[in-house]
Design an enzyme around this catalytic site. Structure first.
Site, PDB file in Angstrom:
ATOM      1  N   THR A 198       0.869  -1.189   0.000  1.00 42.88           N
ATOM      2  CA  THR A 198       0.000   0.000   0.000  1.00 42.88           C
ATOM      3  C   THR A 198       0.898   1.229   0.000  1.00 42.88           C
ATOM      4  OG1 THR A 198      -1.843  -1.027   1.139  1.00 42.88           O
ATOM      5  CG2 THR A 198      -1.556   1.331   1.523  1.00 42.88           C
ATOM      6  N   GLY A 250      -1.395  -1.525   6.686  1.00 45.74           N
ATOM      7  CA  GLY A 250      -1.367  -2.671   7.592  1.00 45.74           C
ATOM      8  C   GLY A 250      -2.645  -3.470   7.517  1.00 45.74           C
TER       9      GLY A 250
HETATM   10  N1  ASP Z   1      -4.346  -1.452   4.809  1.00 45.41           N
HETATM   11  C1  ASP Z   1      -4.544  -2.059   3.512  1.00 45.41           C
HETATM   12  C2  ASP Z   1      -5.915  -2.674   3.473  1.00 45.41           C
HETATM   13  O1  ASP Z   1      -6.273  -3.333   4.415  1.00 45.41           O
HETATM   14  C3  ASP Z   1      -3.522  -3.099   3.181  1.00 45.41           C
HETATM   15  C4  ASP Z   1      -2.093  -2.711   3.497  1.00 45.41           C
HETATM   16  O2  ASP Z   1      -1.824  -1.590   3.891  1.00 45.41           O
HETATM   17  O3  ASP Z   1      -1.182  -3.531   3.337  1.00 45.41           O
HETATM   18  O4  ASP Z   1      -6.593  -2.536   2.499  1.00 45.41           O
END
Ligand code: ASP
Length: 332
Positions: A198, A250
């Site tokens: 992300t 996250g």
């Molecule tokens: N936070 C993002 C989501 O849950 C994924 C990530 O940041 O890795 O869509």
């Protein structure tokens, strides 16, 4: 040696003079992330490590170039995030993760800290730059949050570049979906390394305004229609000149439940906590619910900081006073 005695009149003048600002108004700063998760030394080939760092540096430079010439923090955030959306190394735009249905659904959000305008989109399938779409929604309204087919329709109406969904697909991400199916794991349980990538940026411009933006494909194998924390104002993205700008990455479900960005802002605004402590405390709460990830935070005075409880976070920053720095592992 000569001693100078200050006259009483001069002393009075000096004490009445305004104190120099702790941070001159001309200070600008930017911080970016390209995801947090399991990034252990040796897990990346030297070529991949170099390519990822190069794209992170390009993103920092793109944002810094805007800020250096006096441009707004919103433009800097879009410039930095768009670089990472175009890079296949990150889970945003090209290189985003697959849904359980084998498609790509993108989420993004943008907020500025002066008037606290925001734009957020979820379920984007054909708009080349979801962060540009979030920005357009923030600027033109009338709504703050659009979902599903309405996002791409709105983008088309506003002249944003459209591409087929396959434009975002990469072999690496398709393999991650296949592996997940083989292991018969749900998206929420998937290993953090398949989620990595992300992207987000936070900036402070020379006028003292902060902005935040986040863009993501979400989780490998997520159910179509699933919404993560990234496009939720107050969870994965927030900007408010009174506390700063925040972009998170996250375990999205847990970041939503902890209201990560709002928690950091409120701890600073109402709890009087330094931003680093506010961020660390909030990430500890994420950890206590079994989540992992991190945040980038831009303070109102231009202090760009990081906090994460994962083994690493792709990250970078630069400011009027400090040269660009790019980091990957926790111990860097
Ligand atoms: N936070 C993002 C989501 O849950 C994924 C990530 O940041 O890795 O869509």
């Amino acid at each position: 040696m000569r001693t100078f005695l200050l006259s009483t009149a001069l002393l009075a003048t000096l004490s009445a003079a305004p104190l120099p600002a702790a941070t001159p108004a001309a200070d600008w700063a930017i911080a970016i992330h390209g995801g947090a998760g399991v990034i252990e030394r040796g897990s990346l080939s030297p070529e991949a490590d170099a390519a990822i760092r190069a794209d992170l540096a390009k993103a920092v430079d793109a944002g810094a170039a805007v800020l250096r010439r006096g441009g707004p923090s919103t433009d800097a955030v879009v410039a930095a995030v768009a670089v990472l959306e175009a890079s296949p190394w990150f889970n945003a735009g090209v290189g985003a993760v697959f849904t359980s249905a084998g498609s790509i659904e993108l989420d993004a959000a943008m907020m500025e800290g002066e008037a606290r305008r925001a734009g957020a989109v979820t379920g984007v399938k054909s708009t080349l730059s979801p962060i540009a779409l979030a920005r357009t929604l923030m600027d033109k309204g009338p709504h703050v949050f659009l979902a599903g087919p309405a996002t791409d329709e709105y983008a088309r109406e506003n002249g944003l570049v459209q591409v087929p969904n396959s434009h975002f697909m990469t072999e690496r991400r398709r393999r991650q979906l296949d592996d997940l199916r083989l292991q018969n794991q749900g998206a929420a349980l998937m290993p953090a390394e398949t989620r990595m990538g992300t992207v987000g940026a936070v900036a402070r411009d020379v006028k003292g305004n902060v902005a935040a933006g986040t863009s993501t494909g979400g989780l490998t194998g997520k159910a179509p229609g699933r919404v993560g924390d990234a496009p939720l104002i107050g969870a994965g993205t927030l900007a408010d000149n009174r506390c700063g700008a925040i972009s998170a990455t996250g375990s999205g479900e847990i970041f939503i439940r902890v209201r990560v960005a709002a928690s950091i802002c409120d701890a600073a605004r109402f709890g009087g906590q330094p931003l680093q402590k506010a961020a660390d405390m909030t990430l500890a709460e994420v950890g206590s619910l079994g989540g992992d990830g991190g945040v980038i935070v831009m303070g109102p005075k231009g202090d760009g900081l990081f906090s994460f409880n994962s083994a690493g976070m792709y990250r970078g920053r630069a400011s009027a006073r400090s040269a660009p720095e790019i980091k990957v592992y926790a111990d860097e």
